[in-house]
Design a protein around this motif. Structure first.
Motif, mmCIF file in Angstrom:
data_model
loop_
_atom_site.group_PDB
_atom_site.id
_atom_site.type_symbol
_atom_site.label_atom_id
_atom_site.label_comp_id
_atom_site.label_asym_id
_atom_site.label_seq_id
_atom_site.Cartn_x
_atom_site.Cartn_y
_atom_site.Cartn_z
ATOM 1 N N ALA A 1 1.149 -8.850 -9.257
ATOM 2 C CA ALA A 1 -0.091 -9.504 -9.688
ATOM 3 C C ALA A 1 -0.010 -11.008 -9.477
ATOM 4 O O ALA A 1 -0.984 -11.648 -9.066
ATOM 5 N N ASP A 2 1.154 -11.582 -9.746
ATOM 6 C CA ASP A 2 1.357 -13.018 -9.563
ATOM 7 C C ASP A 2 1.249 -13.384 -8.087
ATOM 8 O O ASP A 2 0.630 -14.384 -7.716
ATOM 9 N N ARG B 1 1.514 -18.574 -5.861
ATOM 10 C CA ARG B 1 1.755 -17.193 -5.425
ATOM 11 C C ARG B 1 3.256 -17.007 -5.200
ATOM 12 O O ARG B 1 3.750 -17.091 -4.093
ATOM 13 N N HIS C 1 5.116 -4.932 -11.526
ATOM 14 C CA HIS C 1 3.663 -5.105 -11.468
ATOM 15 C C HIS C 1 3.262 -6.542 -11.785
ATOM 16 O O HIS C 1 2.283 -7.059 -11.231
ATOM 17 N N ALA D 1 -0.402 -11.832 -5.867
ATOM 18 C CA ALA D 1 -1.718 -11.491 -5.330
ATOM 19 C C ALA D 1 -2.826 -12.444 -5.767
ATOM 20 O O ALA D 1 -4.001 -12.191 -5.492
ATOM 21 N N VAL D 2 -2.467 -13.545 -6.453
ATOM 22 C CA VAL D 2 -3.476 -14.506 -6.902
ATOM 23 C C VAL D 2 -4.305 -14.983 -5.715
ATOM 24 O O VAL D 2 -3.775 -15.357 -4.674
ATOM 25 N N ASP D 3 -5.602 -14.957 -5.868
ATOM 26 C CA ASP D 3 -6.512 -15.377 -4.799
ATOM 27 C C ASP D 3 -6.303 -16.853 -4.482
ATOM 28 O O ASP D 3 -6.404 -17.716 -5.343
ATOM 29 N N ASP E 1 -1.863 -3.685 -3.133
ATOM 30 C CA ASP E 1 -2.891 -4.611 -3.590
ATOM 31 C C ASP E 1 -2.465 -5.181 -4.943
ATOM 32 O O ASP E 1 -1.358 -4.908 -5.426
ATOM 33 N N LYS E 2 -3.334 -5.952 -5.559
ATOM 34 C CA LYS E 2 -2.948 -6.625 -6.800
ATOM 35 C C LYS E 2 -2.679 -5.661 -7.950
ATOM 36 O O LYS E 2 -2.010 -6.005 -8.921
ATOM 37 N N VAL F 1 0.129 -8.092 -0.728
ATOM 38 C CA VAL F 1 1.494 -8.320 -1.210
ATOM 39 C C VAL F 1 2.422 -7.348 -0.486
ATOM 40 O O VAL F 1 2.116 -6.164 -0.363
ATOM 41 N N PRO G 1 4.106 -12.677 -1.230
ATOM 42 C CA PRO G 1 2.656 -12.753 -0.973
ATOM 43 C C PRO G 1 2.376 -12.844 0.518
ATOM 44 O O PRO G 1 3.129 -13.463 1.270
ATOM 45 N N ASP H 1 -3.903 -14.581 2.860
ATOM 46 C CA ASP H 1 -5.172 -13.872 2.710
ATOM 47 C C ASP H 1 -5.874 -13.622 4.031
ATOM 48 O O ASP H 1 -6.557 -12.616 4.201
#
Length: 357
Positions: free
Chosen positions: A210-211, A224, A206, A213-215, A164-165, A259, A246, A249
């Motif tokens: 996080a990058d 992403r 990380h 996992a951007v919504d 996950d993010k 991810v 990525p 979604d």
């Protein structure tokens, strides 16, 4: 001989509660702990005589029966007791069918837990009476829908980790589990977070996760990015290469991670079976054996020595392999196979030397 217990649970209160029961049973026992299935598998990789494993049914990294099977594959000789909040008969039956030695409820009192664990240590199977709550969990449905996606990922010879993010591991394939068990540069921390041996590399990883996992609801798809990362190894073997990608979604739920991290170990060479190579390219057994050797980086001179044939024979076989595969050079030939369906049937092998850079 000193008793060694392993307790695995991602809830600190449950973890400490079970450890308290074990200390009451044997004050001198060694008690190791884990908070995720990858963490538990790392603990079980130690060269110790474990007396008992007590593990939560669902923890980060794996869920339900998959975690049980992984533990039993790692240390089949060690009895395993499941502790779970699920008190349904289906859950009890399914775990017992997997070969666990007992099943405890998290609602048990300390005395009930002690009675259950003592029974298992005496060679018995502890089976509790199901509680009133009958949880409806897909994991224990009689007609559970097969997870074809996981099965397909487990066929890949490279490591695949879904996070996950926050870099929390929510799935890993068999190859990734084997890589983490090496404890050589990448692993899963006690809280279930994917990390590396170096702080700087972990921060970079990380950040990429996080990058990626951007919504999508708040950013453009091109934002992403993910990325690629080289991870060094304490053993000084060649570095792992990681690719952070990525996932759409719509293909995952909000609590399943979005991810994928692909891990390649350059020290492992994937060796497709000779029968697969022969069928794909119409090769003879000798030609298929030659192609298999070339894929893992062996030189023609080594093939000649190992197969007990002359260099002229090896070169003759190689010409036939080139002709049948429509290639002209060894790098082109190896690339063809590594990008074919034969790669999915590969078995990872360690090649210490004789490969070409």
């Amino acid at each position: 001989m000193k008793t060694t217990f392993v307790v695995a649970d991602d809830h600190p209160l449950v973890l400490e509660g079970v450890k308290g029961v074990l200390r009451a049973m044997d004050p001198d026992a060694d008690i190791l702990q884990a908070t995720s299935y990858p963490d538990l598998l790392n603990v079980l990789s130690e060269d110790l005589d474990f007396s008992l494993v007590i593990a939560d049914l669902n923890m980060p990294g794996m869920a339900g029966l998959d975690g049980i099977r992984a533990v039993q594959l790692k240390r089949p000789e060690v009895p395993m007791v499941i502790i779970s909040a699920t008190e349904s008969q289906k859950a009890i039956n399914k775990t017992l069918e997997c070969g666990v030695a007992g099943y405890m409820f998290k609602s048990f009192s300390q005395q009930q837990m002690q009675d259950a664990l003592e029974a298992v240590l005496q060679g018995e199977t502890f089976v509790p009476q199901p509680g009133a709550q009958m949880f409806s969990s897909d994991e224990f449905e009689d007609k559970k829908k097969p997870d074809f996606g996981a099965a397909a990922l487990n066929r890949l010879p490279m490591g695949v980790v879904i996070v996950d993010k926050g870099a929390n591991v929510v799935f890993m394939n068999n190859a990734a589990s084997d890589i983490f068990a090496l404890n050589d540069g990448v692993d899963v921390g006690p809280s279930g977070v994917f990390r590396t041996a170096k702080v700087a590399e972990t921060k970079m990883l990380h950040s990429m996760i996080a990058d990626a996992a951007v919504d999508l609801g708040r950013a453009n798809e091109e934002d992403r990015e993910g990325g690629a990362l080289t991870v060094s190894r304490p053993s000084y073997r060649r570095s792992f290469s990681l690719l952070v990608v990525p996932l759409p979604d719509e293909d995952v739920t909000s609590d399943s991670g979005n991810v994928a991290v692909f891990i390649n170990d350059p020290e492992k060479h994937n060796e497709p079976p000779t029968n697969v190579l022969a069928r794909l390219y119409g090769l003879t057994e000798a030609e298929a054996r030659l192609l298999q050797a070339l894929i893992v980086g062996k030189k023609l001179e080594t093939v000649s020595e190992e197969f007990g044939v002359s260099m002229n024979t090896v070169r003759s076989h190689l010409k036939q392999v080139f002709r049948k595969t429509g290639t002209n050079r060894q790098p082109e030939l190896v690339s063809l196979v590594m990008n074919s369906s034969a790669y999915l049937a590969s078995n990872p092998v360690q090649v210490e030397d004789d490969y070409e850079d």
